[in-house]
Write a protein that holds these residues in place. Structure first.
Motif, mmCIF file in Angstrom:
data_model
loop_
_atom_site.group_PDB
_atom_site.id
_atom_site.type_symbol
_atom_site.label_atom_id
_atom_site.label_comp_id
_atom_site.label_asym_id
_atom_site.label_seq_id
_atom_site.Cartn_x
_atom_site.Cartn_y
_atom_site.Cartn_z
ATOM 1 N N SER A 1 -3.112 -27.044 -4.480
ATOM 2 C CA SER A 1 -3.217 -27.681 -5.793
ATOM 3 C C SER A 1 -2.222 -27.090 -6.781
ATOM 4 O O SER A 1 -2.131 -25.861 -6.933
ATOM 5 C CB SER A 1 -4.624 -27.521 -6.355
ATOM 6 N N GLU A 2 -1.508 -27.946 -7.467
ATOM 7 C CA GLU A 2 -0.579 -27.482 -8.505
ATOM 8 C C GLU A 2 -1.294 -27.167 -9.807
ATOM 9 O O GLU A 2 -0.664 -26.725 -10.772
ATOM 10 C CB GLU A 2 0.516 -28.526 -8.718
ATOM 11 N N LYS A 3 -2.599 -27.353 -9.831
ATOM 12 C CA LYS A 3 -3.398 -26.977 -10.988
ATOM 13 C C LYS A 3 -3.954 -25.556 -10.860
ATOM 14 O O LYS A 3 -4.689 -25.102 -11.738
ATOM 15 C CB LYS A 3 -4.573 -27.945 -11.170
ATOM 16 N N VAL A 4 -3.602 -24.902 -9.771
ATOM 17 C CA VAL A 4 -4.155 -23.581 -9.482
ATOM 18 C C VAL A 4 -3.049 -22.532 -9.507
ATOM 19 O O VAL A 4 -2.039 -22.669 -8.819
ATOM 20 C CB VAL A 4 -4.856 -23.565 -8.104
ATOM 21 N N VAL A 5 -3.237 -21.481 -10.333
ATOM 22 C CA VAL A 5 -2.372 -20.301 -10.315
ATOM 23 C C VAL A 5 -3.126 -19.234 -9.534
ATOM 24 O O VAL A 5 -4.305 -18.982 -9.800
ATOM 25 C CB VAL A 5 -2.054 -19.808 -11.737
ATOM 26 N N ILE A 6 -2.455 -18.612 -8.592
ATOM 27 C CA ILE A 6 -3.190 -17.880 -7.568
ATOM 28 C C ILE A 6 -2.546 -16.525 -7.276
ATOM 29 O O ILE A 6 -1.333 -16.368 -7.365
ATOM 30 C CB ILE A 6 -3.226 -18.766 -6.295
ATOM 31 N N SER A 7 -3.397 -15.534 -6.961
ATOM 32 C CA SER A 7 -2.927 -14.243 -6.458
ATOM 33 C C SER A 7 -4.004 -13.699 -5.524
ATOM 34 O O SER A 7 -5.182 -14.053 -5.652
ATOM 35 C CB SER A 7 -2.625 -13.267 -7.607
ATOM 36 N N PRO A 8 -3.635 -12.834 -4.558
ATOM 37 C CA PRO A 8 -4.558 -12.419 -3.493
ATOM 38 C C PRO A 8 -5.338 -11.138 -3.785
ATOM 39 O O PRO A 8 -5.159 -10.119 -3.129
ATOM 40 C CB PRO A 8 -3.624 -12.242 -2.294
ATOM 41 N N HIS A 9 -6.214 -11.183 -4.778
ATOM 42 C CA HIS A 9 -7.096 -10.062 -5.143
ATOM 43 C C HIS A 9 -6.275 -8.777 -5.335
ATOM 44 O O HIS A 9 -6.482 -7.765 -4.651
ATOM 45 C CB HIS A 9 -8.181 -9.839 -4.086
ATOM 46 N N ILE A 10 -5.388 -8.829 -6.313
ATOM 47 C CA ILE A 10 -4.486 -7.694 -6.581
ATOM 48 C C ILE A 10 -4.711 -7.116 -7.981
ATOM 49 O O ILE A 10 -3.840 -6.422 -8.507
ATOM 50 C CB ILE A 10 -3.010 -8.109 -6.423
ATOM 51 N N GLY A 11 -5.874 -7.382 -8.569
ATOM 52 C CA GLY A 11 -6.110 -6.956 -9.947
ATOM 53 C C GLY A 11 -5.871 -5.483 -10.183
ATOM 54 O O GLY A 11 -5.315 -5.089 -11.209
ATOM 55 N N ALA A 12 -6.275 -4.644 -9.230
ATOM 56 C CA ALA A 12 -6.133 -3.192 -9.403
ATOM 57 C C ALA A 12 -4.925 -2.642 -8.666
ATOM 58 O O ALA A 12 -4.752 -1.421 -8.606
ATOM 59 C CB ALA A 12 -7.394 -2.492 -8.915
ATOM 60 N N ALA A 13 -4.087 -3.510 -8.125
ATOM 61 C CA ALA A 13 -3.016 -3.064 -7.237
ATOM 62 C C ALA A 13 -1.771 -2.635 -8.002
ATOM 63 O O ALA A 13 -0.713 -3.258 -7.914
ATOM 64 C CB ALA A 13 -2.684 -4.151 -6.220
ATOM 65 N N THR A 14 -1.910 -1.563 -8.759
ATOM 66 C CA THR A 14 -0.754 -0.903 -9.356
ATOM 67 C C THR A 14 -0.776 0.559 -8.913
ATOM 68 O O THR A 14 -1.850 1.103 -8.594
ATOM 69 C CB THR A 14 -0.762 -0.969 -10.891
ATOM 70 N N VAL A 15 0.378 1.167 -8.887
ATOM 71 C CA VAL A 15 0.470 2.572 -8.474
ATOM 72 C C VAL A 15 -0.447 3.431 -9.333
ATOM 73 O O VAL A 15 -1.219 4.261 -8.829
ATOM 74 C CB VAL A 15 1.931 3.067 -8.575
ATOM 75 N N GLU A 16 -0.364 3.235 -10.641
ATOM 76 C CA GLU A 16 -1.118 4.089 -11.568
ATOM 77 C C GLU A 16 -2.626 3.928 -11.370
ATOM 78 O O GLU A 16 -3.372 4.920 -11.353
ATOM 79 C CB GLU A 16 -0.737 3.743 -13.006
ATOM 80 N N THR A 17 -3.070 2.691 -11.213
ATOM 81 C CA THR A 17 -4.506 2.436 -11.090
ATOM 82 C C THR A 17 -5.051 2.925 -9.764
ATOM 83 O O THR A 17 -6.097 3.590 -9.707
ATOM 84 C CB THR A 17 -4.778 0.930 -11.258
ATOM 85 N N MET A 18 -4.359 2.608 -8.670
ATOM 86 C CA MET A 18 -4.849 3.027 -7.361
ATOM 87 C C MET A 18 -4.869 4.546 -7.228
ATOM 88 O O MET A 18 -5.802 5.115 -6.655
ATOM 89 C CB MET A 18 -4.005 2.383 -6.267
ATOM 90 N N ALA A 19 -3.859 5.207 -7.775
ATOM 91 C CA ALA A 19 -3.829 6.668 -7.731
ATOM 92 C C ALA A 19 -4.981 7.256 -8.540
ATOM 93 O O ALA A 19 -5.632 8.220 -8.100
ATOM 94 C CB ALA A 19 -2.492 7.187 -8.253
ATOM 95 N N ALA A 20 -5.252 6.680 -9.694
ATOM 96 C CA ALA A 20 -6.355 7.172 -10.527
ATOM 97 C C ALA A 20 -7.696 6.991 -9.820
ATOM 98 O O ALA A 20 -8.571 7.877 -9.882
ATOM 99 C CB ALA A 20 -6.364 6.444 -11.871
ATOM 100 N N MET A 21 -7.884 5.869 -9.141
ATOM 101 C CA MET A 21 -9.135 5.634 -8.422
ATOM 102 C C MET A 21 -9.293 6.630 -7.281
ATOM 103 O O MET A 21 -10.390 7.189 -7.072
ATOM 104 C CB MET A 21 -9.181 4.199 -7.901
#
Length: 333
Positions: A285-305
Motif C-alpha cells: 500500500s502506498e498509504k503506508v509508511v513502514i519500518s521493521p521495528h527499529i524504534g530503539a535501534a540506535t547505537v546510543e540507545t542500544m548501548a544504554a540498554m
C-alpha cells in the motif's frame, strides 16, 4: 566462595566488554546463536544449571523465540533473575516467571528519545503519504501521480499513552505547531511538568477529535486491539495513525479496511500484529509508511540498554535486588 553464574541469551551488540568484565566475580555462560529447540534441549540436559541471572533482549527472540511458559518451566531451579534489554517485554511470560519466583527487569526510559524521533518521522511521512512519490521515483517515474499530503501545523495529535515516549512525541510535535491531547488510564497529576500544555481527554473524545493518533502504550490483555473496527468508526475521516509501540494494539484487518475505505488517510508503522511477518496488503500500500521495528535501534540507545541490563545483573547477584523490576511484579510485591 564460588562465584555466581550468569547466562547471556542472544547477542550483545555494543557492551560486550562490560559483560566480559563481570568475570571473574561472575562465571559467564553463553547461548548467543542457535534455535529454540536446541536451547530447550540444553536447558533440560543441565548445561546451564547453576545460573542465577539471565541476560536476554528483544533481539534474542530471533534465537530462542519468546520466553513463554515452555521455556520458563525448564529453566534451572537456580534462576532468580531475568534481565531484559528492552522497554517492552511482552516476549516474556512474566506471570510464569512470578509463579517460579523469578524476578524480571526491563530497561525503561533508555529508548524514549529514539522511539519518539522515529514516531515523528513516521508521522510526517504518513501525513505526506511519502511512500507514493518515493515508489514513483525509484521506478523512474519522477513524481508519478501526486496526491497532496497534509501539513502538521494546527493539527490535533492524540497520544494514547503519555509516558516517557508519549511525552517525547508531544514535545517534538509541538515544535511543528500541533495541538496535543492525550489519554491514559488516569490523567497526569496537575503538578506534573511532563507536558503541561497537553490536554487530557477521554478515550472516545480522543478518537473522535484527533487528526493524528499515536500509540505509545504497552501491550497487555487490556490494551490488545485497543483500536479495532468500532474505534475506527469513531474517528475523523482522513485520520492518520502512527504505531511505534506494539503491533497487537491494532486490529490490522480493521485498519486495512479503514485504509481501503478512505476513513484512514495513511498510517506510519514500525510494529506489526504478526511480526516479523507483515501483511502483504500493508507492504503493497502506498498509504503506508513502514519500518521493521527499529524504534530503539540506535547505537546510543542500544548501548544504554545493555549497560542497564549489566547493572541489573550486578545489583541482583551482589545486592539481591533488581534496579528496574517490571511493574507487574512490583505491584504484587
Amino acid at each position: 566462595m564460588t562465584p555466581p553464574i550468569a547466562l547471556v541469551v542472544g547477542p550483545i551488540f555494543f557492551e560486550d566488554a562490560k559483560w566480559q568484565a563481570l568475570a571473574p566475580e561472575v562465571t559467564l555462560k553463553e547461548y548467543r546463536k542457535g534455535t529454540r529447540e536446541e536451547f530447550i534441549s540444553l536447558l533440560k540436559s543441565g548445561t546451564f544449571d547453576g545460573a542465577e541471572a539471565i541476560f536476554r533482549s528483544n533481539e534474542s527472540t530471533a534465537v530462542t523465540g519468546p520466553f513463554t511458559e515452555e521455556i520458563v518451566s525448564v529453566l534451572p531451579s537456580t534462576v532468580k533473575y531475568i534481565c531484559h534489554s528492552g522497554a517492552g517485554y511482552d516476549n516474556i511470560d512474566v506471570e510464569a516467571c512470578t509463579k517460579r519466583g523469578i524476578q524480571v527487569s526491563n530497561t525503561p526510559h533508555c529508548n524514549e528519545d529514539a522511539v519518539a524521533d522515529l514516531t515523528i518521522y513516521l508521522m510526517i511521512g504518513a501525513l505526506r503519504q511519502i511512500t507514493r512519490p518515493n515508489n514513483a521515483l525509484r521506478a523512474g517515474k519522477w513524481r508519478g501521480t501526486i496526491v497532496p499530503g497534509h501539513d502538521p501545523q494546527g493539527k490535533i495529535l492524540g497520544i494514547l499513552g503519555m509516558g516517557g515516549i508519549g511525552s517525547g512525541v508531544a514535545k517534538r510535535a509541538e515544535a511543528f505547531g500541533m495541538k496535543i491531547q492525550y489519554h491514559n488510564r488516569h490523567p497526569l497529576p496537575s503538578t506534573s511538568t511532563t507536558h503541561p500544555s497537553a490536554t487530557y481527554v477521554s478515550f472516545d473524545e480522543l478518537l473522535s477529535t484527533s487528526d493524528v493518533i499515536s500509540l505509545n502504550l504497552a501491550l497487555s490483555h487490556g490494551t490488545e486491539h485497543i483500536l479495532g473496527a468500532p474505534e475506527f468508526a469513531q474517528m475523523k475521516k482522513g485520520v492518520v495513525i502512527v504505531n511505534t509501540a506494539r503491533g497487537g494494539l491494532i486490529d490490522e484487518e480493521a485498519m486495512i479496511r479503514a485504509l481501503d475505505e478512505g476513513k484512514v488517510f495513511s498510517v506510519g508503522l514500525d510494529v506489526f500484529e504478526n511480526e516479523p511477518h507483515v501483511d502483504a496488503r500493508l507492504l503493497g500500500s502506498e498509504k503506508v509508511v513502514i519500518s521493521p521495528h527499529i524504534g530503539a535501534a540506535t547505537v546510543e540507545t542500544m548501548a544504554a540498554m545493555e549497560r542497564l541490563v549489566i547493572e541489573n545483573i550486578k545489583s541482583a547477584l551482589f545486592d539481591g535486588k533488581l534496579l528496574t523490576q517490571v511493574h507487574e511484579q512490583l505491584v504484587k510485591s
